[in-house]
Design a protein around this motif. Sequence first.
Motif, PDB file in Angstrom:
ATOM      1  N   GLY A  47       0.450  -1.118   0.047  1.00  0.00           N
ATOM      2  CA  GLY A  47       0.187  -0.088  -0.085  1.00  0.00           C
ATOM      3  C   GLY A  47       1.052   1.233   0.381  1.00  0.00           C
ATOM      4  N   GLN A  48      -0.247   2.388   0.033  1.00  0.00           N
ATOM      5  CA  GLN A  48       0.868   3.413  -0.264  1.00  0.00           C
ATOM      6  C   GLN A  48       1.636   3.981   1.144  1.00  0.00           C
ATOM      7  N   ILE A  49       1.641   3.635   2.535  1.00  0.00           N
ATOM      8  CA  ILE A  49       2.504   3.924   3.796  1.00  0.00           C
ATOM      9  C   ILE A  49       3.505   3.050   3.277  1.00  0.00           C
ATOM     10  N   ASP A  75       1.039  -8.927   2.489  1.00  0.00           N
ATOM     11  CA  ASP A  75      -0.033  -7.946   2.068  1.00  0.00           C
ATOM     12  C   ASP A  75      -1.213  -9.296   1.509  1.00  0.00           C
ATOM     13  N   VAL A 120       0.581  -2.321   9.397  1.00  0.00           N
ATOM     14  CA  VAL A 120      -0.086  -0.639   8.313  1.00  0.00           C
ATOM     15  C   VAL A 120      -1.501  -1.583   7.561  1.00  0.00           C
ATOM     16  N   GLY A 122      -4.657  -2.855   5.807  1.00  0.00           N
ATOM     17  CA  GLY A 122      -6.309  -2.383   6.275  1.00  0.00           C
ATOM     18  C   GLY A 122      -6.925  -1.431   5.397  1.00  0.00           C
ATOM     19  N   GLN A 145      -4.648 -11.272  13.286  1.00  0.00           N
ATOM     20  CA  GLN A 145      -2.873 -11.386  13.080  1.00  0.00           C
ATOM     21  C   GLN A 145      -2.307 -10.870  14.444  1.00  0.00           C
ATOM     22  N   VAL A 162      -1.128   1.042  12.801  1.00  0.00           N
ATOM     23  CA  VAL A 162      -1.401   2.380  11.934  1.00  0.00           C
ATOM     24  C   VAL A 162      -2.278   2.476  11.856  1.00  0.00           C
ATOM     25  N   ASN A 164      -6.250   2.278  10.986  1.00  0.00           N
ATOM     26  CA  ASN A 164      -7.248   2.961  11.569  1.00  0.00           C
ATOM     27  C   ASN A 164      -8.867   1.983  11.420  1.00  0.00           C
ATOM     28  N   HIS A 220      -6.726   8.960  18.296  1.00  0.00           N
ATOM     29  CA  HIS A 220      -6.679   9.217  16.557  1.00  0.00           C
ATOM     30  C   HIS A 220      -7.220   9.116  15.761  1.00  0.00           C
TER      31      HIS A 220
END
Length: 364
Positions: A47-49, A75, A120, A122, A145, A162, A164, A220
Amino acid sequence: MLEFILWVRAILYTWCNLLLQSPYRYIMGYNKAEKQPVRVLVTGAAGQIGYALVPMIARGAMLGADQPVILHLLDIPPAAAALNGVKMELVDAACPLVKGVVATTDVAEACSGVNIAVMVGGFPRKVGMERKDVMSRNVSIYKDQASALEQHAAADCKVLVVANPANTNALILKEFAPSIPAHNITSLTRLDHNRALAQISERLNVDVSDVKNVAIWGNHSSTQYPDANHAIVTTNQGERPVPELLADGEWLRGEFIKVVQERGAEIIKARKLSSAMSAAGAACDHIRDWVLGTPKGRWVSMGVHSDGSYGVPSGLIYSFPVTCEMGQWNVVQGLHIDEFSRAKMEATTKELLEEKALAYSCLA
Ligand code: NAD
Ligand code: LMR
């Protein structure tokens, strides 16, 4: 005779080399034993992050320029080809610190022996969604996980969530991985912390590295409480409290809080994607300070399990100001909390309790 001369010359050559090169090699560090590689898991690595984070880790931004790493990249099967592309790029980057790459869609293989897990993977929120709107899709991932980490990760594995809703995903992970010490499970609010430092630096026109000790309390989410009551700026005249330096005292209680609370949504509006480069940088900052320690006199914000400090219900994953030393975090104690701050801290506590109930209803 000639043989004798050649023999003496060979002996002299060897000794000279030893005498001259050893101090040089010692000074240059060539003789120092290389550290053992640390296994770092990144889930959602395609993913992006993930794409921003993996090269940062590979170049030492997370664990230091002398710490070799073995990267474990996880992934899901639909992203397997993209994950393989990330692995190929990582190989092509030829980073000396990278001693191995495990790129897989098998969660057990990904978690095997990892010392640090950056979670990360999700579903990210989209325009118009609150972070808790991705709850049902993400908490079940974190439950599964948790079991994989519990069974396969190193016993002292440090976990950073990380994805959300980050605090609540971390709470679920903690509850479903009971053998991982609660102290080792954290969530990311360092991005909010960094955003708060940056807002103050812009407002006061000072270098961001001269601003310290903001605190992010709670979730957050848009109920988080960015608190600059104890923040400090280093000036030519020494350290000065941020509230004293601001001509407009109301800014800290109004616009500052709102901008930090809503920055994630603003970025989604602008990029049509959620923050990635700043999030990856914040994840590195979080782990680096946790493992290597916070600089003296400086604190950071981390989502950690509450021990009841500041009246926050025990066990919730709540963001506190913390200092870190020898791989352990400790909540900064004794900060004065005025009525305004207390109300904000309670509002974000209330949301976390609601999220917890919602998470359990999603899992039922
Ligand atoms: P993205 O959609 O680009 O990447 C997510 C990746 O996770 C995808 O490759 C996806 O295939 C993968 N994935 C989905 N389910 C998975 C599973 N079960 N196991 C492993 N991987 C899985 O999203 P992104 O922009 O990289 O954001 C990732 C998460 O981070 C989102 O939840 C986002 O909201 C959150 N986020 C948090 C912060 C923070 O400060 N805490 C900041 C930014 C983004
Ligand atoms: C952020 O704060 O940028 C991320 O949590 C993305 C989001 O959903 O806001």
